[in-house]
Design a protein around this motif. Structure first.
Motif, mmCIF file in Angstrom:
data_model
loop_
_atom_site.group_PDB
_atom_site.id
_atom_site.type_symbol
_atom_site.label_atom_id
_atom_site.label_comp_id
_atom_site.label_asym_id
_atom_site.label_seq_id
_atom_site.Cartn_x
_atom_site.Cartn_y
_atom_site.Cartn_z
ATOM 1 N N LEU A 79 13.434 5.950 -1.043
ATOM 2 C CA LEU A 79 12.870 6.822 -2.068
ATOM 3 C C LEU A 79 13.818 7.978 -2.369
ATOM 4 O O LEU A 79 14.033 8.347 -3.528
ATOM 5 N N GLN A 80 14.405 8.553 -1.328
ATOM 6 C CA GLN A 80 15.340 9.655 -1.523
ATOM 7 C C GLN A 80 16.599 9.196 -2.258
ATOM 8 O O GLN A 80 17.217 9.980 -2.984
ATOM 9 N N ILE A 107 7.041 -7.473 -9.809
ATOM 10 C CA ILE A 107 7.116 -6.013 -9.948
ATOM 11 C C ILE A 107 7.895 -5.653 -11.203
ATOM 12 O O ILE A 107 7.478 -4.772 -11.972
ATOM 13 N N VAL A 108 9.015 -6.322 -11.426
ATOM 14 C CA VAL A 108 9.819 -6.064 -12.631
ATOM 15 C C VAL A 108 9.003 -6.341 -13.885
ATOM 16 O O VAL A 108 9.083 -5.611 -14.876
ATOM 17 N N ALA A 109 8.155 -7.382 -13.836
ATOM 18 C CA ALA A 109 7.338 -7.749 -14.996
ATOM 19 C C ALA A 109 6.112 -6.871 -15.144
ATOM 20 O O ALA A 109 5.373 -6.997 -16.129
ATOM 21 N N GLY A 110 5.874 -5.977 -14.168
ATOM 22 C CA GLY A 110 4.732 -5.066 -14.249
ATOM 23 C C GLY A 110 3.407 -5.672 -13.849
ATOM 24 O O GLY A 110 2.345 -5.120 -14.132
ATOM 25 N N ARG A 111 3.449 -6.807 -13.112
ATOM 26 C CA ARG A 111 2.208 -7.467 -12.710
ATOM 27 C C ARG A 111 1.762 -7.074 -11.313
ATOM 28 O O ARG A 111 0.628 -7.367 -10.929
ATOM 29 N N ALA A 112 2.637 -6.456 -10.539
ATOM 30 C CA ALA A 112 2.296 -6.156 -9.147
ATOM 31 C C ALA A 112 3.005 -4.899 -8.674
ATOM 32 O O ALA A 112 4.045 -4.507 -9.211
ATOM 33 N N ASP A 113 2.400 -4.262 -7.666
ATOM 34 C CA ASP A 113 3.021 -3.121 -6.988
ATOM 35 C C ASP A 113 3.662 -3.558 -5.674
ATOM 36 O O ASP A 113 4.657 -2.974 -5.236
ATOM 37 N N ILE A 114 3.055 -4.548 -5.026
ATOM 38 C CA ILE A 114 3.583 -5.091 -3.770
ATOM 39 C C ILE A 114 3.520 -6.613 -3.842
ATOM 40 O O ILE A 114 2.519 -7.184 -4.280
ATOM 41 N N VAL A 115 4.593 -7.257 -3.397
ATOM 42 C CA VAL A 115 4.644 -8.723 -3.376
ATOM 43 C C VAL A 115 5.004 -9.170 -1.967
ATOM 44 O O VAL A 115 6.028 -8.739 -1.417
ATOM 45 N N ALA A 164 4.235 2.360 -5.066
ATOM 46 C CA ALA A 164 3.535 1.883 -3.870
ATOM 47 C C ALA A 164 4.139 2.488 -2.609
ATOM 48 O O ALA A 164 3.414 2.895 -1.694
ATOM 49 N N ALA A 165 5.475 2.563 -2.545
ATOM 50 C CA ALA A 165 6.144 3.121 -1.369
ATOM 51 C C ALA A 165 5.762 4.578 -1.149
ATOM 52 O O ALA A 165 5.640 5.039 -0.008
ATOM 53 N N GLN A 166 5.556 5.304 -2.222
ATOM 54 C CA GLN A 166 5.173 6.708 -2.112
ATOM 55 C C GLN A 166 3.765 6.873 -1.544
ATOM 56 O O GLN A 166 3.443 7.909 -0.966
ATOM 57 N N ARG A 167 2.943 5.848 -1.672
ATOM 58 C CA ARG A 167 1.543 5.947 -1.251
ATOM 59 C C ARG A 167 1.277 5.370 0.136
ATOM 60 O O ARG A 167 0.184 5.552 0.679
ATOM 61 N N ARG A 303 -0.248 13.885 0.471
ATOM 62 C CA ARG A 303 1.085 13.445 0.884
ATOM 63 C C ARG A 303 1.773 12.685 -0.251
ATOM 64 O O ARG A 303 2.972 12.855 -0.495
ATOM 65 N N TYR A 304 1.013 11.862 -0.951
ATOM 66 C CA TYR A 304 1.579 11.111 -2.071
ATOM 67 C C TYR A 304 2.054 12.063 -3.174
ATOM 68 O O TYR A 304 3.144 11.889 -3.727
#
Length: 325
Positions: A79-80, A107-115, A164-167, A303-304
């Motif tokens: 993230l950093q 994720i690239v297609a905008g269908r998911a946050d985590i695969v 998703a990583a931020q959460r 935190r998020y």
């Protein structure tokens, strides 16, 4: 878009080179692809191997903190470093790196946050029957606790969006795989799985030191999952069961009492009273645990927001970041 592929490592000098040689330098949908290795207190030449393969970033723990902590350290570093998508894979080359484009595409297609990369568990020869059963059990528990339909929850091969990583927050020191999926489900993230292939086994699993130890750790992990993420259901079910048994035992005594045979069943009154009291107290604990869970969710949201606004303070006493070129 920027993709960072992270690999948590603990004394992986023998296999890391094989895993790195298979990683892509370019992936469809991304302008930049970088590699990041998490040195979880390695005492061998893991870092040297990473440098030989021109790994872009190395994050170091001064001592071994476990797989879950290494995973979270990697997410924080990615993230950093400005990652839009993070792919996590293993240093033992268990997962086929050719499946990374398929992993990131939703994720690239905008269908998911985590695969999640779903392995063909039943056809993996080096998995013991016990491990296969526990893998299925773990996946079932996760599906119940998260309201998702992930077929291979223990798989560490996964793609995670920046949001998703931020959460994500991992409490378990043993493994991150089950807990992150449950959090994703509870936070209404879009999570899916894609079939992936696996490579031949290069070394014994470090999480599976022995069958009894693996069973014990898996059971403790599953137990903690229910306590942390479904506290009201967990304690409420136990409380209702105790209260119900106590109530039935009390009705049994009342029946004997009114039929003139109550003197010989005084123990039933004592047992019924104890069970009713225990059940009532456990239900109260369920409400308290539910309030604590709500408070935890609020803290996770704070935190998020701090992460999203770039206000997180990194503790460099326990880790150092080295960037090549």
């Amino acid at each position: 878009m920027k993709l960072i592929i992270q690999i948590p490592c603990y004394n992986e000098a023998q296999t890391l080179g094989i895993a790195l040689s298979a990683l892509p330098r370019q992936v469809v949908g991304f302008d930049e692809v970088e590699w990041l290795v998490i040195d979880d207190g390695c005492s061998d030449d893991t870092v040297k191997v990473a440098e030989e393969y021109n790994v872009h970033h190395v994050v170091r723990h001064t001592h071994n903190q476990g797989l879950a902590r290494a995973f979270m350290t990697g997410l924080d570093a990615c993230l950093q470093l400005g990652a839009d998508v993070i792919v996590n894979t293993d240093a033992d080359n268990q997962y086929n790196a050719k499946d990374i484009p398929a992993l990131t595409e939703p994720i690239v297609a905008g269908r998911a946050d985590i695969v999640i990369g779903a392995r063909p568990i039943e056809s993996i020869e080096h998995f013991s029957l016990t491990k296969k059963v526990l893998q299925r059990l773990g996946s079932w528990v996760v599906r119940i606790a998260s309201n998702t339909n992930i077929q291979d929850a223990p798989s560490g091969f996964r793609a995670i969006s920046r949001l998703a990583a931020q959460r994500l927050v991992v409490f378990n020191d043993y493994t991150y795989t089950l807990e992150t999926i449950i959090q994703a489900g509870q936070k209404n993230m879009a999570i899916t799985c894609v079939p992936v292939s696996v490579n031949e086994d290069l070394r014994p699993s470090k999480l599976l030191k022995s069958i009894p130890s693996y069973i014990k750790r898996s059971m403790v992990t599953i137990f903690r999952i229910f306590v942390i993420y479904k506290p009201f259901r967990f304690f409420g079910t136990i409380g209702a069961l105790l209260f119900g048994i106590g109530l039935l035992w009390g009705v049994r005594f009342i029946w004997f009492y009114f039929t003139g045979d109550g003197k010989g069943h005084v123990q039933s009154v004592i047992l019924a009273g104890a069970l009713l009291g225990m059940g009532f107290q456990t239900v109260l604990i369920a409400f308290i645990a539910d309030l604590l869970a709500a408070n935890r969710k609020l803290l996770e949201e704070i935190r998020y927001m701090q992460r999203a606004n770039g206000q997180m303070v990194t503790n460099f006493k326990s880790r150092k970041v080295f960037t090549n070129g």
